[in-house]
Design a protein around this motif. Structure first.
Motif, PDB file in Angstrom:
ATOM      1  N   LYS A 187      40.809 -15.173   5.180  1.00 46.43           N
ATOM      2  CA  LYS A 187      41.288 -15.424   3.824  1.00 46.43           C
ATOM      3  C   LYS A 187      42.344 -14.383   3.453  1.00 46.43           C
ATOM      4  CE  LYS A 187      37.905 -18.448   2.818  1.00 46.43           C
ATOM      5  NZ  LYS A 187      38.097 -19.839   2.399  1.00 46.43           N
ATOM      6  N   LEU A 188      43.333 -14.831   2.707  1.00 46.97           N
ATOM      7  CA  LEU A 188      44.317 -13.928   2.127  1.00 46.97           C
ATOM      8  C   LEU A 188      43.941 -13.744   0.665  1.00 46.97           C
ATOM      9  CD1 LEU A 188      48.144 -14.053   2.674  1.00 46.97           C
ATOM     10  CD2 LEU A 188      47.226 -13.796   0.378  1.00 46.97           C
ATOM     11  N   ILE A 189      43.731 -12.501   0.241  1.00 47.68           N
ATOM     12  CA  ILE A 189      43.343 -12.244  -1.144  1.00 47.68           C
ATOM     13  C   ILE A 189      44.378 -11.347  -1.819  1.00 47.68           C
ATOM     14  CG2 ILE A 189      40.879 -12.573  -0.750  1.00 47.68           C
ATOM     15  CD1 ILE A 189      40.540  -9.568  -0.712  1.00 47.68           C
ATOM     16  N   VAL A 190      44.588 -11.594  -3.100  1.00 49.38           N
ATOM     17  CA  VAL A 190      45.626 -10.890  -3.856  1.00 49.38           C
ATOM     18  C   VAL A 190      45.018 -10.250  -5.097  1.00 49.38           C
ATOM     19  CG1 VAL A 190      47.833 -11.113  -5.070  1.00 49.38           C
ATOM     20  CG2 VAL A 190      47.350 -12.566  -3.084  1.00 49.38           C
ATOM     21  N   ASN A 191      45.347  -8.993  -5.320  1.00 48.63           N
ATOM     22  CA  ASN A 191      44.963  -8.315  -6.555  1.00 48.63           C
ATOM     23  C   ASN A 191      45.729  -8.947  -7.722  1.00 48.63           C
ATOM     24  OD1 ASN A 191      45.769  -6.152  -8.673  1.00 48.63           O
ATOM     25  ND2 ASN A 191      43.947  -5.299  -7.711  1.00 48.63           N
ATOM     26  N   LYS A 192      45.013  -9.357  -8.775  1.00 49.85           N
ATOM     27  CA  LYS A 192      45.644 -10.083  -9.883  1.00 49.85           C
ATOM     28  C   LYS A 192      46.637  -9.224 -10.671  1.00 49.85           C
ATOM     29  CE  LYS A 192      42.677 -14.017 -10.813  1.00 49.85           C
ATOM     30  NZ  LYS A 192      41.918 -14.772 -11.832  1.00 49.85           N
ATOM     31  N   ILE A 193      46.383  -7.929 -10.757  1.00 52.89           N
ATOM     32  CA  ILE A 193      47.329  -7.045 -11.449  1.00 52.89           C
ATOM     33  C   ILE A 193      48.623  -6.935 -10.640  1.00 52.89           C
ATOM     34  CG2 ILE A 193      47.725  -4.737 -12.388  1.00 52.89           C
ATOM     35  CD1 ILE A 193      45.588  -6.356 -13.867  1.00 52.89           C
ATOM     36  N   SER A 194      48.470  -6.819  -9.318  1.00 52.71           N
ATOM     37  CA  SER A 194      49.651  -6.800  -8.448  1.00 52.71           C
ATOM     38  C   SER A 194      50.463  -8.074  -8.629  1.00 52.71           C
ATOM     39  CB  SER A 194      49.233  -6.670  -6.976  1.00 52.71           C
ATOM     40  OG  SER A 194      48.651  -5.420  -6.723  1.00 52.71           O
ATOM     41  N   TYR A 195      49.751  -9.195  -8.694  1.00 49.85           N
ATOM     42  CA  TYR A 195      50.439 -10.485  -8.836  1.00 49.85           C
ATOM     43  C   TYR A 195      51.245 -10.541 -10.131  1.00 49.85           C
ATOM     44  CZ  TYR A 195      51.287 -15.496  -8.887  1.00 49.85           C
ATOM     45  OH  TYR A 195      51.898 -16.723  -8.915  1.00 49.85           O
ATOM     46  N   LYS A 196      50.692  -9.974 -11.175  1.00 52.06           N
ATOM     47  CA  LYS A 196      51.362  -9.991 -12.478  1.00 52.06           C
ATOM     48  C   LYS A 196      52.710  -9.274 -12.424  1.00 52.06           C
ATOM     49  CE  LYS A 196      50.588  -8.689 -17.325  1.00 52.06           C
ATOM     50  NZ  LYS A 196      49.623  -8.063 -18.274  1.00 52.06           N
ATOM     51  N   PHE A 197      52.761  -8.150 -11.700  1.00 54.22           N
ATOM     52  CA  PHE A 197      53.973  -7.330 -11.686  1.00 54.22           C
ATOM     53  C   PHE A 197      54.867  -7.571 -10.460  1.00 54.22           C
ATOM     54  CE2 PHE A 197      51.073  -4.933 -14.442  1.00 54.22           C
ATOM     55  CZ  PHE A 197      51.887  -4.754 -15.550  1.00 54.22           C
ATOM     56  N   LYS A 198      54.323  -8.249  -9.440  1.00 53.38           N
ATOM     57  CA  LYS A 198      55.097  -8.479  -8.214  1.00 53.38           C
ATOM     58  C   LYS A 198      55.058  -9.960  -7.830  1.00 53.38           C
ATOM     59  CE  LYS A 198      53.799  -3.846  -6.610  1.00 53.38           C
ATOM     60  NZ  LYS A 198      53.204  -3.039  -5.518  1.00 53.38           N
ATOM     61  N   LYS A 199      55.104 -10.786  -8.836  1.00 57.61           N
ATOM     62  CA  LYS A 199      54.878 -12.221  -8.674  1.00 57.61           C
ATOM     63  C   LYS A 199      55.825 -12.872  -7.669  1.00 57.61           C
ATOM     64  CE  LYS A 199      54.179 -16.347 -11.532  1.00 57.61           C
ATOM     65  NZ  LYS A 199      54.155 -16.851 -12.931  1.00 57.61           N
ATOM     66  N   ASN A 200      57.097 -12.537  -7.723  1.00 58.72           N
ATOM     67  CA  ASN A 200      58.091 -13.209  -6.878  1.00 58.72           C
ATOM     68  C   ASN A 200      57.821 -13.017  -5.392  1.00 58.72           C
ATOM     69  OD1 ASN A 200      59.445 -14.206  -9.104  1.00 58.72           O
ATOM     70  ND2 ASN A 200      60.937 -12.538  -9.175  1.00 58.72           N
ATOM     71  N   ILE A 201      57.635 -11.775  -4.978  1.00 59.77           N
ATOM     72  CA  ILE A 201      57.436 -11.521  -3.549  1.00 59.77           C
ATOM     73  C   ILE A 201      56.048 -11.970  -3.088  1.00 59.77           C
ATOM     74  CG2 ILE A 201      56.691  -9.108  -3.881  1.00 59.77           C
ATOM     75  CD1 ILE A 201      58.203  -8.521  -1.207  1.00 59.77           C
ATOM     76  N   ILE A 202      55.045 -11.831  -3.945  1.00 53.51           N
ATOM     77  CA  ILE A 202      53.700 -12.275  -3.559  1.00 53.51           C
ATOM     78  C   ILE A 202      53.649 -13.793  -3.418  1.00 53.51           C
ATOM     79  CG2 ILE A 202      51.297 -12.466  -4.355  1.00 53.51           C
ATOM     80  CD1 ILE A 202      51.540  -9.593  -5.379  1.00 53.51           C
ATOM     81  N   ASN A 203      54.361 -14.505  -4.271  1.00 56.97           N
ATOM     82  CA  ASN A 203      54.425 -15.968  -4.139  1.00 56.97           C
ATOM     83  C   ASN A 203      55.016 -16.386  -2.799  1.00 56.97           C
ATOM     84  OD1 ASN A 203      53.184 -17.037  -6.401  1.00 56.97           O
ATOM     85  ND2 ASN A 203      55.016 -16.912  -7.672  1.00 56.97           N
TER      86      ASN A 203
END
Length: 210
Positions: A187-203
């Protein structure tokens, strides 16, 4: 674009994860077998890689020390990581299962019938407790790492709960898989706070082809 740090699990799944990234043109620059570097560079200047024990990844993700982690479903279950706190993507690689394994099937079920306490060797403490609690079976857990099959061969435990990829080891040692507890894949898991501030690259990572 902001930088992200991705943690990969050591061990059996690492080779498949690296191939998955190569397929998507994310290539680690260093030779992972030789380098002493702890944070590795890739051909994308915004993506850094850390290779660590899978059991350590959840705590790094939880507190935002890393942005993304890749690990097996077994660790997510054992560490009780809930979907509401993270973003998940099933990579469908490194498939295996967590199973209940015994040496003597008849003796195992006789012990249950006679309500004896079973000794179970495993590193999956929470999963094991939950599994036997549902079955109303009294157990004592022996926390064990390494070659756990020895616990059966040396009669240290009545059963073990461990990962099975192929059945080679249990067949060679005349052991029996008597229950499949969890089907596992990476599984690939993402920290939600990271996603909020780094949305473009994480997407972009979340959209990688499997």
């Amino acid at each position: 674009m902001k930088n992200i740090v991705i943690a990969l699990s050591k061990g059996r799944i690492l080779k498949e994860i690296i191939l998955f990234f190569k397929k998507n043109n994310i290539i680690i620059k260093e030779n992972i077998k030789k380098t002493r570097k702890l944070i590795l560079s890739t051909n994308n200047k915004n993506i850094k890689i850390i290779i660590m024990r899978s059991v350590d990844i959840p705590i790094y993700i939880k507190y935002g020390f890393i942005d993304i982690g890749i690990l097996g479903k077994d660790i997510l279950k054992e560490k009780k990581m809930k979907k509401k706190n993270y973003f998940f993507k099933n990579l469908n690689i490194s498939k295996c299962r967590l199973s209940l394994i015994v040496k003597n099937k008849n003796k195992y079920f006789d012990n249950i019938k006679n309500k004896k306490i079973l000794y179970i060797a495993t590193k999956y403490i929470n999963i094991t407790k939950k599994y036997f609690f549902k079955k109303n079976i009294n157990i004592k857990i022996i926390k064990f790492y390494g070659c756990i099959e020895l616990c059966l061969l040396l009669k240290i435990s009545d059963a073990i709960i461990d990962i099975i990829g192929s059945k080679k080891t249990i067949k060679i040692n005349n052991l029996l898989e008597i229950d499949k507890i969890i089907k596992i894949s990476s599984k690939l898991i993402v920290n939600k706070i990271s996603y909020k501030f780094k949305k473009n690259i994480i997407n972009k990572i979340l959209k990688l082809k499997i």
